[in-house]
Every structure is written in C-alpha cells, then in structure tokens.
Write a protein that holds these residues in place. Sequence first.
Motif, PDB file in Angstrom:
ATOM      1  N   SER A  23      38.525  -7.326 -85.575  1.00  0.00           N
ATOM      2  CA  SER A  23      38.308  -7.640 -84.190  1.00  0.00           C
ATOM      3  C   SER A  23      37.963  -6.244 -83.530  1.00  0.00           C
ATOM      4  CB  SER A  23      39.269  -8.150 -83.401  1.00  0.00           C
ATOM      5  OG  SER A  23      40.468  -7.390 -83.394  1.00  0.00           O
ATOM      6  N   SER A  87      40.004 -13.338 -77.664  1.00  0.00           N
ATOM      7  CA  SER A  87      38.572 -13.685 -78.370  1.00  0.00           C
ATOM      8  C   SER A  87      37.870 -14.716 -77.610  1.00  0.00           C
ATOM      9  CB  SER A  87      38.940 -13.945 -79.569  1.00  0.00           C
ATOM     10  OG  SER A  87      39.337 -12.968 -80.485  1.00  0.00           O
ATOM     11  N   ALA A  91      34.645 -13.733 -75.324  1.00  0.00           N
ATOM     12  CA  ALA A  91      33.054 -14.174 -75.851  1.00  0.00           C
ATOM     13  C   ALA A  91      32.298 -14.729 -74.440  1.00  0.00           C
ATOM     14  CB  ALA A  91      33.315 -15.258 -76.629  1.00  0.00           C
ATOM     15  N   ARG A 103      40.034  -7.967 -73.796  1.00  0.00           N
ATOM     16  CA  ARG A 103      40.288  -7.170 -74.908  1.00  0.00           C
ATOM     17  C   ARG A 103      41.895  -6.528 -74.753  1.00  0.00           C
ATOM     18  NH1 ARG A 103      38.043  -5.978 -79.071  1.00  0.00           N
ATOM     19  NH2 ARG A 103      38.061  -3.661 -79.061  1.00  0.00           N
ATOM     20  N   GLN A 106      43.455  -9.507 -76.367  1.00  0.00           N
ATOM     21  CA  GLN A 106      43.559  -9.392 -77.988  1.00  0.00           C
ATOM     22  C   GLN A 106      44.732  -8.476 -78.239  1.00  0.00           C
ATOM     23  OE1 GLN A 106      39.355  -8.649 -78.455  1.00  0.00           O
ATOM     24  NE2 GLN A 106      39.317 -10.284 -79.923  1.00  0.00           N
ATOM     25  N   PHE A 166      32.786 -12.232 -81.030  1.00  0.00           N
ATOM     26  CA  PHE A 166      34.034 -12.547 -80.503  1.00  0.00           C
ATOM     27  C   PHE A 166      34.375 -14.088 -81.147  1.00  0.00           C
ATOM     28  CE2 PHE A 166      33.054  -9.357 -77.441  1.00  0.00           C
ATOM     29  CZ  PHE A 166      33.988  -8.406 -77.581  1.00  0.00           C
TER      30      PHE A 166
END
Length: 514
Positions: A23, A87, A91, A103, A106, A166
């Motif tokens: 990632s 994610s 996206a 992010r 994530q 993503f």
Amino acid sequence: MSHREVMEALTGLLLAMFVAMLSSTVVTNALPAIVTDLHGSQTGYTWVVVATLLTMTATTPIWGKLADLFSKKGLVQVALVIFSIGSIVAAFAPNMGVLIGARAIQGLGIGGLTALVQVVIASMVSPRERGRYSGYIGAVFATATVSGPLLGGVIVDSALGWRGCFFMVLPIAALAFVVLQKTLHLPVVRRDDVSIDYLGATLIVGGVSVILVWVSLAGTDFAWVSVPTALMLAGGVALIGAALYVEGRVAREPVIPLHLFKDRTIALATTASVMVGVAMFGSTVYLGQYFQLSRGMSPTEAGLMSIAMVGGLVVSSAITGRRITATGLWKRYLVGGSALLVVGLALLATIDAHTALPVVLGYMAVTGLGLGAAMQNLVLAVQNSVEPRDLGAASSVVVFFRSMGGSIGVSALGAVLAHQVASQLGAPGHSTGDIPDLGALPAPIRALYEGAMGDATGHLFLIAVPFAVLALICVLFIKETPLRTHFGPAETAAPEATAEIEELEGLRAEEATA
C-alpha cells in the motif's frame, strides 16, 4: 513450535506485511498523476505520504502494548480491517483533503501490521533462530517494494487509473485475514491489570503532528522566523515534554516504557533507527517523482527503476539473516550495512537531470544493500536485550522511532524540494510548489522544470547523508551480545550458560585424571 508450524503461521503474517508494504509502494509512482488529477501541490504530495507515516508512527507503540495485553491474532485482523476501510475511502477520494485523511486511516492499520508481525514472530521463535525468518520478512518486503511501483505504474497507465491502486490491495488484505484465521494459533495471555495509556498516546500524536505540520508549511505558508513558527514549535515541544512526563511518572502501562532506554543497546539502536528512517523514507520516497518529473518517464518505467534498490535490499537481507542464524553474531552486519548506506546516499547526492541512468541504478543498488543489512537487524538487536514481558513494547518502540524519523524526513525534505524547485524556476505558477502536467508545458519551460527537479533531488540525498553517518556512529558503539537460543532475558541466561560450561570442564578434568 516446529519449523513447519512456524511457516504455516508465518504465511498469513507475511501476507499481512506484504499488503501493508504494498500500500505504501504502490502509490509511489502514482502520486504525480494523483496530485495532478486532484489539483494538488508539492505540499499535498508530501502529506499523502506523511499522513500514513504519521498515524503509523503514532499508533505503533500502542499496538505493541496491546500485543502484551490481548490476543495477537485478533489485533492483526483488526489492523487489516482498519487498513481496508482506509483503502476504500482513498479509492473514492474526490479531493486531496479526503485522500490525505484516508491515507491517515490506512496508516492506523499499517502501524498495527508493522508492529504486530514483528511481535508475533518474536513470540514464536528464539532470537538465534529469528535471523532465519528475518530473511523471509526481507524477501516479502523486497517483493512488495519491487512489485508495488511496477503494479502502480501499470495500473495508472491503464483504464483503471490511479484509483485502482487502492482497490487492488483489498483482495490481498481479505486473503491475509482468512489465512491468519486458519493458521495462526497462539496462546492468549490475559491480564487483570490492563491499563492503556490513552493520555500519553494522545500527547505523542499531538506533539509529533504539530512539529511535522510546522516543518511542511514553514517557508511557504509563513516564514521560518515568524509568530506561527514560534507558536507551533513551542506547542510541539510542550506536548512532547508533557508526553515524557506522563510516560515516566503517571502512566501505569506507558506506550513507550522509558526504563527500556537505560539499556545501552536499546538506546543506541532506537537512535540509529530514527536516523535510518530519516535517510530511507526522507530521500527514497521522492525517487519516483525524480524519474517521472526530471527524467520524463512513465509511471511504469519509473517502477522498473526501483528494482535496483530493492534488488540490493533483498540480497543483503537474505544473506545477513542466514549468516546471523548460523553464527549468532550480528553487529558486523549492522556496521557494514550502515557504512554502505552512507556511501550509497553520498553517491546519490551527486545525481541530477543528466546523470546516466546506469550510474543512478548502481548508486541505488549500493543504498539498497545497506538498508537490507541495517534496518531489520536493529529490531533483532533490541529484541535480544529485553525481558519477555517487554517484547511487544520494545519491538514497536524501534519501529516507532524509525517511522518517526521517516515522517520527519519526508516532511522536511518535501519542504526543501518544493523550495528548491520554486527558487530555481522563479516562474509564475510554480512559486507555491505546484506539480505541473509536463505534457502540457512548452518545451523550454519543461526543460527548466526537469533540470530543477533533478538538482533538487540530488540535494535531498546530500541532506540525508549526515543522518546516515549518525546511524553508523550509534551502531559502532552498540555492545554485541550473542543471540540467545531461549526466550528469557540475556542477563539471566549468562549464569546458566556459565554453570553448564563449568560442569563440562569439570567432567573433562575428571576424565583426564582417570
């Protein structure tokens, strides 16, 4: 656990680590396209990376502490779910603000996966045998690092566009979740006196965040010497000072146990980890941008270039891991790796927009060899020095400081890059650090921009060199303790080993007398 049982459990863990690393690397070569599509700036580019590093850094010690209190398998699976949610949001991000926020989510999951995989492996195998499995971790790390930029480049150049970067990690995260459920079976150690240091964690997050925001905004949104600078510096330092007080005097179960730093190996290894983080993340994260915006490559071509550095990383990681397992000695590999890192970064500091590509790739390979030998073995050195009850916290502390160094490095060097490019161009539209669409620029302006980006990238590596030198100095002063073959603390193992040796010598003496 037998080797087969360890490998079965390791399968799901390595899948989890693979998706966490993927990632991070899959967006490397997609970032120029992402920032252009969402109308972002160089500061936005930097914060797409920093947001993940920051939340990963801030939560890594918490995950490590939770691993000392709750089910390790359950925590890994929770981290996978959090990562997947981030994610999905990324996206569908409509603008830079949402993308940076996604992010950050994530990063919460990546922090868990990064810390917990180390902790679980440490709970399954002894330090002496851990070098053998460190090779597998290095191979997975290398595979994700190689395939990430390549996959990212191919996806960006395809009909899926950058959003596909993503989506692609979701099936791998789901597979890791299922495999872990089937293969990882560890005893759950439950404690009645569970206490999680939320105050300390909040203060740590706040202090690091304020300083990173200041570093990335100073010089563009306000002057380095200004009232906002003074306020942010004072606020950041005050928060970190309060965190240290809470961790040392107030918290019953601190996320960063300060007593660990009384151990010389831990203190030096964590300091070296900060420096390695600055040098590694702070400089290498901009290589994809260099190849695309200075050398005119496509995202796919830029991904291919990363093979040189990762090839060096996987070779040195695998070889040193096996040698450490065979001999029980590790300091020589740490010293050699740190020295190679200094040399590699110094060589990369000489590149510009016109450096021959084979030369650039050679310099990257040297840097990769250094990183592979130094990075993973710093964690191993710390794990060999702590009590079993502190294993989770100590492992995550090393990763925490390495990630913090990376966050600081990416943020600071991103600000330097934007300033360098803007000052060299001095052209309208670039003074704010905007990242242009090279294809839409007139040829003379494009050539100027490519030259400025190439010079600025070399300057970043030059700034990273002193940090690598400091890491080397720290490693030189670490006292080597042979890796133990049991799970107890090193200091309690010594008397037992001494007694066994004395007993054997006594028996030999009796035989000789007879």
